[in-house]
Design a protein around this motif. Structure first.
Motif, PDB file in Angstrom:
ATOM      1  N   THR A 168      -7.329  -0.339   1.166  1.00 49.05           N
ATOM      2  CA  THR A 168      -6.071  -0.380   1.754  1.00 49.05           C
ATOM      3  C   THR A 168      -6.190  -1.891   0.585  1.00 49.05           C
ATOM      4  O   THR A 168      -4.951  -1.594   0.326  1.00 49.05           O
ATOM      5  CB  THR A 168      -5.429  -1.483   2.481  1.00 49.05           C
ATOM      6  OG1 THR A 168      -6.042  -2.218   3.261  1.00 49.05           O
ATOM      7  CG2 THR A 168      -5.037  -0.443   3.544  1.00 49.05           C
ATOM      8  N   TYR A 199       0.925  -0.850  -0.169  1.00 43.58           N
ATOM      9  CA  TYR A 199       0.220   0.412   0.007  1.00 43.58           C
ATOM     10  C   TYR A 199       0.848   1.064   0.032  1.00 43.58           C
ATOM     11  O   TYR A 199       1.925   1.687   1.015  1.00 43.58           O
ATOM     12  CB  TYR A 199      -0.736   0.083   1.385  1.00 43.58           C
ATOM     13  CG  TYR A 199      -1.819   0.950   1.231  1.00 43.58           C
ATOM     14  CD1 TYR A 199      -2.651   1.295   0.328  1.00 43.58           C
ATOM     15  CD2 TYR A 199      -1.711   2.119   1.852  1.00 43.58           C
ATOM     16  CE1 TYR A 199      -4.182   1.850   0.501  1.00 43.58           C
ATOM     17  CE2 TYR A 199      -2.572   3.310   2.596  1.00 43.58           C
ATOM     18  CZ  TYR A 199      -3.316   3.394   1.231  1.00 43.58           C
ATOM     19  OH  TYR A 199      -4.770   4.251   1.369  1.00 43.58           O
ATOM     20  N   ALA A 254      -3.730   1.148  -3.179  1.00 50.90           N
ATOM     21  CA  ALA A 254      -3.378  -0.261  -3.180  1.00 50.90           C
ATOM     22  C   ALA A 254      -2.379  -0.358  -4.400  1.00 50.90           C
ATOM     23  O   ALA A 254      -2.550   0.027  -5.651  1.00 50.90           O
ATOM     24  CB  ALA A 254      -3.892  -1.063  -3.369  1.00 50.90           C
TER      25      ALA A 254
END
Length: 611
Positions: free
Chosen positions: A161, A63, A70
Motif C-alpha cells: 500500500t 491508496y 498508492a
C-alpha cells in the motif's frame, strides 16, 4: 506442543505490522502540514494510517483500489535515521482494503496469509501483491523511502500500500539520487537552524505521490496467460515529491519546494519547481486522467512559498539539475538493438493467437562508476531481481607481476567496475560448492555433493551490517553464506565462469583460474581499513592471502598494512573486537588501539572514534 505453539504466536506477534483503514486521517493527521491532507487526487481512495506493532503511526497513505497503487504517502523527516537502506524484503498487504469485514485489523506478511485464514484471491480483489510485479520489469517502488525511516518504521514502509510500479533505472538510479540529496540537504538545513538554547527543531513535512497512467498496467498479457491476473496494477506516468519546511519560531526561515519526474528508464526529466507549480502540473495530469477538471492542492497556503527560497534549494540540487540527461544511464547501440529485438519478439502486437515465444536467456554486462555503486546495486539486484553481477574487471585493479604492483584498465571512471549479470540462484551450496542436487523445504536447504551434504540458501545471500557478514535463510534458519560477486582473483587472474570467488569450505575466498591452478580472491568487504587509518583498496580488501595475519594494499603504489575487516569503531586487527566501553582511538598513544577484553589485553585497530 503448547510451548511450541506459544513461541510461534510470540514470534508472529513480534513481526505483526498494523495499519488502520478509516474514513479520515484523524489518527495520523500529524503527518500533514497544519493537519490538512492534500486534495484533488481521488478522495474516494482508501485512507490508511500506517502503523507497526506498539509503535503508533509512522506515516499516512492514500491508496487507490482502482489502480492498486498508492496515490501518495505523507511522512515527516527524522534526521536521526541512518541513510543506509535495509535488506528487509518481506512485504505486507492490508486485508481490510479487500475485505472491510475482515477480523484481521492489521497488515500481514504476504507469506503468512494462510495463518490468518486469508487467500491471495481475497487480497487481490482490491490491491496488488508481489506476484503482480514478478517478471514485469518493474520494481515495487517505495513512496515513503525506507532509507528515511528507522527500525520498525523502516519495516512498516515495506507494504504494497506504500508502493507503485517503478522502472528499475528510474527507481534505483535517478529517483534514489534525488532522495539521497534531499536527505543531505534537509539534514544540513536542520543543523544550521538548530537553536541550542530552546532545543526546538524544525518540522519537515514530505508528501511523495504518483500519477496513474491511463492505459498501462501490469502484469502484461504476454507474462500472465490467466486473464484474471493480467493488467491489474496501474503503472504511474510520473512520480513527485513535495517538501514543507516549518521553522519552529521564525516563519521567515520556513519554505517549500517540489520536484517531479517521468517514470521511465532514460531521460526522466526530473525537475524542481515551486509547490504552486507542482499543484498546477498535477492538476493538469489528473484532469487528463479523469476527463474532468481537477484541482490538486498539496499544502495549505503552499507552505510559505512566498518566502521565495527556491533558488537556495536549487543550488543544493545543482549537480542533479545540471546533469546532462543522457549521462546517467548509457546504453550502447548493440545493447539497445538486442533489448529492442526481445521487446518486439515478446510484444502482444508481434504475436498471433497461435504464437508461442519463450525467452530462455538474456545476458548483460554493466559498467558502474564506482565500487560503492556496485555494492549498493548488487545487493538490490539480489534481493529484488534474484540476479547477481560478477565483477569481471575493476579500476584500479591491483595485479602483482614480478614483485611490482601494476594496474589493469577499465572503460569508465577512476573507480569503475565491470560486471556480468547472472542468476543469483544457482545449484550451489551456501559456500559456493557445486551441488549434484538440491532439496529445499521449510526444514532447510540441502546440497548433495559426491561424498557429503552441505547447507544451501533458500533466500538471497545479503550483507547483514549488524553481523558484519553475509547471511541467507536455509529454510527458516539464518546461516553464513558466500555471495556470488567476482570472476577476478586478488592478483587479477580470471576465474573460471563456473567457479567464481567463494569460500568453498575454506576460511578464505578463492577460485580456480582459467590459466590453471587457483588463486586467492579479495573478500567482499567494501569498507575494510588498515591500522594506519587508510581504507583498503576495494579490490584488495582485508584478508590473510596466505599470510599469518590479515593485510591489504592501501594504494596502487604497493603500500600495504595490517588491517581490520570493517571501518566501524569496534573492529580491531586480526578479526578481533574492541571492548564495548573502549572504542578504537589513540588513547594517548601515537597509534590506534583498543582493549579487546576485561583483562586489559589490547590490539591495534583502524578507525579513530575517541574524539
Amino acid at each position: 506442543m503448547f510451548v511450541l505453539g506459544l513461541l510461534t504466536c510470540l514470534v508472529l506477534r513480534a513481526f505483526i505490522a498494523q495499519a488502520k483503514v478509516a474514513d479520515n486521517f484523524n489518527e495520523c493527521k500529524g503527518f500533514f502540514y497544519k493537519d490538512k491532507e492534500p486534495g484533488g487526487m481521488d478522495q474516494n481512495a482508501k485512507k490508511i494510517c500506517q502503523e507497526y506493532e506498539h509503535g503508533g503511526s509512522y506515516y499516512a497513505t492514500l491508496y487507490s483500489v482502482t489502480h492498486r497503487i498508492a496515490l501518495y504517502s505523507a511522512y515527516t523527516f527524522d534526521p536521526q535515521c541512518s541513510s543506509t537502506t535495509g535488506s528487509f524484503n518481506n512485504w505486507h498487504v492490508e486485508p481490510q482494503i479487500s475485505d472491510p469485514k475482515s477480523k484481521t485489523k492489521m497488515m500481514v506478511l504476504e507469506k503468512d496469509l494462510s495463518k490468518y485464514d486469508l487467500t491471495e484471491d481475497v487480497i487481490k480483489k482490491y490491491q496488488a501483491m508481489s506476484s503482480d510485479y514478478s517478471d514485469t520489469g518493474y520494481d515495487r517502488g517505495h513512496l515513503n523511502p525506507n532509507s528515511f525511516n528507522c527500525d520498525e518504521g523502516r519495516k512498516a514502509t515495506f507494504t504494497l500500500t506504500n508502493a507503485a510500479p517503478m522502472d528499475p533505472c528510474f527507481n534505483r538510479i535517478y529517483w534514489k539520487d534525488w532522495e539521497k540529496d534531499l536527505r543531505k540537504f534537509l539534514k544540513q538545513q536542520l543543523d544550521s537552524d538548530y537553536d541550542k538554547k530552546s532545543k526546538d527543531t524544525s518540522t519537515i513535512y514530505i508528501v511523495t505521490g504518483t500519477v496513474p497512467a491511463e492505459n498501462l498496467r501490469i502484469p502484461q498479457k504476454e507474462i500472465s496467460k490467466d486473464p484474471k491476473n493480467c493488467e491489474r496494477v496501474t503503472v504511474p506516468t510520473h512520480i513527485w515529491t513535495a517538501v514543507c519546511y516549518k521553522h519552529p519560531s521564525d516563519d521567515k526561515k520556513s519554505f517549500s519546494f517540489g520536484y517531479m519526474g517521468e517514470n521511465r528508464p532514460a531521460e526522466p526529466d526530473i525537475s524542481m519547481m515551486s509547490v504552486s507549480n507542482l499543484n498546477k502540473r498535477l492538476s493538469k495530469l489528473y484532469s487528463e486522467l479523469s476527463g474532468t477538471p481537477q484541482s490538486v492542492k498539496i499544502f495549505v497556503d503552499d507552505c510559505f512559498e512566498d518566502n521565495n527560497k527556491l533558488n537556495k534549494v536549487q543550488k543544493a540540487f545543482k549537480k542533479l539539475i545540471d546533469l546532462p540527461r543522457n549521462q546517467r544511464v548509457q546504453i550502447t547501440s548493440d545493447a539497445q538493438n538486442i533489448l529492442g529485438a526481445v521487446k518486439r519478439a515478446t510484444s502482444s502486437d508481434s504475436l498471433s493467437s497461435t504464437s508461442n515465444v519463450k525467452v530462455r536467456k538474456v545476458e548483460g554486462e554493466l559498467v558502474l562508476d564506482s565500487m560503492i555503486t556496485y555494492l549498493t546495486m548488487s545487493e538490490e539486484m539480489k534481493s529484488l531481481d534474484e540476479s547477481a553481477c560478477l565483477i569481471t574487471n575493476a579500476k584500479p585493479l591491483s595485479k602483482i607481476v614480478h614483485g611490482e604492483l601494476k594496474k589493469r584498465q577499465v572503460s569508465g571512471g577512476s573507480d569503475a567496475v565491470e560486471c556480468l549479470l547472472v542468476p543469483e540462484k544457482q545449484k550451489t551450496a551456501a559456500d559456493g560448492s557445486q551441488c549434484l542436487s538440491v532439496s529445499d523445504s521449510s526444514g532447510g536447504c540441502k546440497c548433495t555433493l559426491v561424498d557429503k551434504t552441505k547447507p544451501c540458501c533458500s533466500s538471497p545471500c545479503l550483507y547483514q551490517h549488524k553481523l558484519k557478514g553475509y547471511r541467507c535463510n536455509s529454510g527458516q534458519t539464518l546461516i553464513e553464506c558466500s555471495p556470488r560477486y567476482s570472476l577476478v582473483s586478488a592478483h587479477g587472474h580470471r576465474c573460471k565462469d563456473d567457479h567464481p570467488c567463494a569460500t568453498y569450505g575454506e576460511d578464505y575466498y578463492w577460485c580456480n583460474t582459467v590459466s590453471g591452478g587457483w588463486d586467492y580472491c579479495s573478500p567482499p568487504l567494501w569498507r575494510s581499513k588498515a591500522i594506519n587509518g587508510k581504507l583498503c583498496l576495494s579490490n584488495h580488501a582485508c584478508a590473510k592471502y596466505g599470510s599469518r595475519k590479515p593485510w591489504c594494499y592501501t594504494d596502487d603504489k604497493g603500500n600495504y598494512a595490517k588491517c581490520c575487516t570493517s571501518d566501524d569503531c569496534f573492529s580491531a586487527e586480526n578479526g578481533q573486537t574492541c571492548r564495548s566501553d573502549h572504542p578504537c582511538g589513540k588513547h594517548g598513544k601515537d597509534y590506534l588501539w583498543c582493549y579487546t577484553d576485561n583483562k586489559n589485553n589490547w590490539d591495534y585497530c583502524c578507525t579513530d572514534c575517541s574524539q
